[in-house]
Motif scaffolding. Structure first.
Motif, short mmCIF file in Angstrom:
data_model
loop_
_atom_site.label_atom_id
_atom_site.label_comp_id
_atom_site.label_asym_id
_atom_site.label_seq_id
_atom_site.Cartn_x
_atom_site.Cartn_y
_atom_site.Cartn_z
N THR A 46 0.84 -1.20 0.00
CA THR A 46 0.00 0.00 0.00
C THR A 46 0.88 1.25 0.00
O THR A 46 2.08 1.18 0.27
N VAL A 47 0.23 2.35 -0.30
CA VAL A 47 0.92 3.65 -0.21
C VAL A 47 0.49 4.33 1.10
O VAL A 47 -0.55 4.00 1.66
N PRO A 48 1.31 5.28 1.57
CA PRO A 48 0.93 5.99 2.79
C PRO A 48 -0.47 6.60 2.65
O PRO A 48 -0.82 7.14 1.60
N GLY A 49 -1.27 6.46 3.68
CA GLY A 49 -2.61 7.02 3.64
C GLY A 49 -3.66 6.01 3.23
O GLY A 49 -4.85 6.20 3.48
N GLN A 50 -3.22 4.94 2.60
CA GLN A 50 -4.15 3.91 2.17
C GLN A 50 -4.39 2.97 3.36
O GLN A 50 -3.43 2.43 3.91
#
Lengths: 149, 213
Positions: free
Chosen positions: A33-37
Motif C-alpha cells: 500500500t501507499v501511505p494514507g491507504q
C-alpha cells in the motif's frame, strides 16, 4: 511506526515440528500500500493435509484493525465483493485465494505495507485451531512486472 | 389472507384498496429485481451502445491536486479509463497493476496511453486520496474524483454500473459494486474498445496497440 518482524520461515507449526501440530499448510502474499491507504488484501493458499475437513473461521493481524475473508465475483463486467464467511477446506484439499476471487480483506492499516517486508497473520481454523505465518508484501501476484523479457 | 385482528371481514372497498396496494408492491418488487439484474445485461449491451450512442465524451472531474481536470487536458493523448475506489482491496489494484504492466509490455513508454482511475466513491475518495492511491503502481496514473453528480455523469457516459452496498466488515460499513471494464480511447478521444476483467493479456495488448501513441 510499526516494524514487522522479518521472518525467514513462516511460523507454521507444521514446518517447525513436522511430527506434531496440524498438517495445515498456508502460504501467500499481501498487497503493498501507499501511505494514507488504509485497506489492502492478502491472498493465501491453504492446503489441508489433515484427515478431516476444516474451516478457516477467522484471520487477524497486528497490522490491521480488521481482517476478513471476502470474495470478489465478476459478472457482465461488474465486480462485486462480499463477505465469504467461514472458508471450508476439505480433507486433502487446497483453497487458493487469488486476485479477483477469494481474499483476506485488510482494513484499518496502521502503516503502509511496504514491498519486501512481511505481514504477520494469525489464522484460526475450526478444528486445528491457530496457525501463524508471515507472508511477503508485494505489488502484485507475481513480480513479473519487474522482470520483463 | 385472513385478518386475525379484526372480528368481521373488511368491506369490499377496503379489500379493493388492499388489492391495489399489493399490486403496487408487486410492481415495486419487479422494478427492484430489474434494477438489481440490470448491470449484467447493461455491460453486455456496451457494444451495441457504442454503435448507437457515443461512449465517452467531454467530462470535467477533480484531479489529485484538487483542481478541475477536464477531458481537454487529454487532447491528442490516447487513454484507458478504469472506475474503482481506493478502499477496494482486490480488483482495483489488480486492474491498475495490470494496465501498468501492459503499458510496460507495449514498450512505447509511459506516454503510449494515459491511465485514468476514476473514483466511484467520491464521498470517501478525496483528491488527495485518489492521488496517493495512483502512486502505488510506480508509473503515472491519473487519479480522478469529483462531486457525486460529476461521478454519476461520468459513469453514465461510460456505461459503467456503480452501486453502494452495505458490508459490515468493510470500512464505514459499505463497499461499492462497480463496472470493472476498462474503456479505451484514441488520441482523438474516440471510443475504440473495452478490456473486460476476464479478458486475457494478448487480446488486451492487441487493443492497446490500436490506441497507443
Amino acid at each position: 511506526m510499526r516494524i514487522f518482524p522479518l521472518l525467514a520461515v513462516p511460523l507454521l507449526a507444521s514446518t517447525a515440528a513436522p511430527a506434531q501440530g496440524p498438517a495445515m499448510h498456508v502460504s501467500g502474499w499481501a498487497r503493498a500500500t501507499v501511505p494514507g491507504q488504509t485497506g489492502s488484501a492478502a491472498y493465501l493458499t491453504i492446503h489441508n493435509g489433515e484427515r478431516s475437513g476444516d474451516r478457516l473461521v477467522a484471520v487477524t493481524t497486528p497490522a490491521a484493525a480488521k481482517a476478513s475473508v471476502h470474495v470478489t465475483t465478476t459478472a457482465g463486467g461488474v465486480v462485486r465483493m462480499r463477505s465469504a464467511g467461514a472458508v471450508p477446506v476439505g480433507a486433502g484439499q487446497m483453497v487458493e485465494m487469488k486476485p479477483g476471487g477469494l481474499h483476506v480483506m485488510l482494513t484499518g492499516l496502521e502503516s503502509p505495507l511496504r514491498v519486501g517486508e512481511q505481514l504477520p497473520l494469525t489464522l484460526r481454523f475450526a478444528r486445528v485451531g491457530t496457525v501463524r505465518l508471515a507472508v511477503p508484501i508485494r505489488l502484485q501476484a507475481s513480480d513479473a512486472g519487474h522482470h520483463q523479457h | 389472507m385472513p385478518d386475525t385482528t379484526s372480528t368481521s371481514a373488511p368491506p369490499a372497498g377496503l379489500r379493493r384498496v388492499r388489492l391495489i396496494v399489493w399490486a403496487l408492491v408487486a410492481v415495486a418488487a419487479l422494478a427492484l429485481a430489474w434494477l438489481l439484474l440490470r448491470p449484467a445485461s447493461q455491460a453486455g449491451q456496451l457494444q451495441s451502445v457504442s454503435t448507437g450512442v457515443a461512449v465517452g465524451g467531454p467530462f470535467t472531474l477533480t484531479g489529485a491536486d484538487g483542481r478541475p481536470f477536464s477531458s481537454t487536458q487529454l487532447a491528442g493523448k490516447p487513454y484507458a479509463v478504469f472506475f474503482g475506489f481506493t478502499h477496494c482491496p482486490d480488483v482495483c489494484p489488480t486492474t491498475l497493476a495490470r494496465l501498468a504492466g501492459l503499458r510496460q509490455r507495449l514498450g512505447q513508454g509511459e506516454d503510449a496511453f494515459q491511465i485514468l482511475f476514476v473514483s466511484v466513491d467520491p464521498e470517501r475518495d478525496t483528491p488527495e486520496a485518489v492521488g496517493k492511491y495512483a502512486q502505488l503502481f510506480n508509473t503515472p496514473i491519473i487519479g480522478l474524483t469529483g462531486s457525486r453528480a460529476q461521478i454519476d455523469q461520468m459513469a453514465k457516459q461510460h456505461a459503467i454500473y456503480q452501486a453502494k452496498v452495505p458490508d459490515a466488515e468493510a470500512p464505514d460499513g459499505y463497499t461499492m459494486d462497480h463496472g470493472a471494464t476498462v474503456l479505451l480511447f484514441d488520441r482523438a478521444g474516440k471510443f475504440v474498445a473495452t478490456i473486460a476483467p476476464e479478458e486475457g493479456d494478448p487480446a488486451a495488448l492487441d487493443k492497446l496497440k490500436r490506441i497507443a501513441a
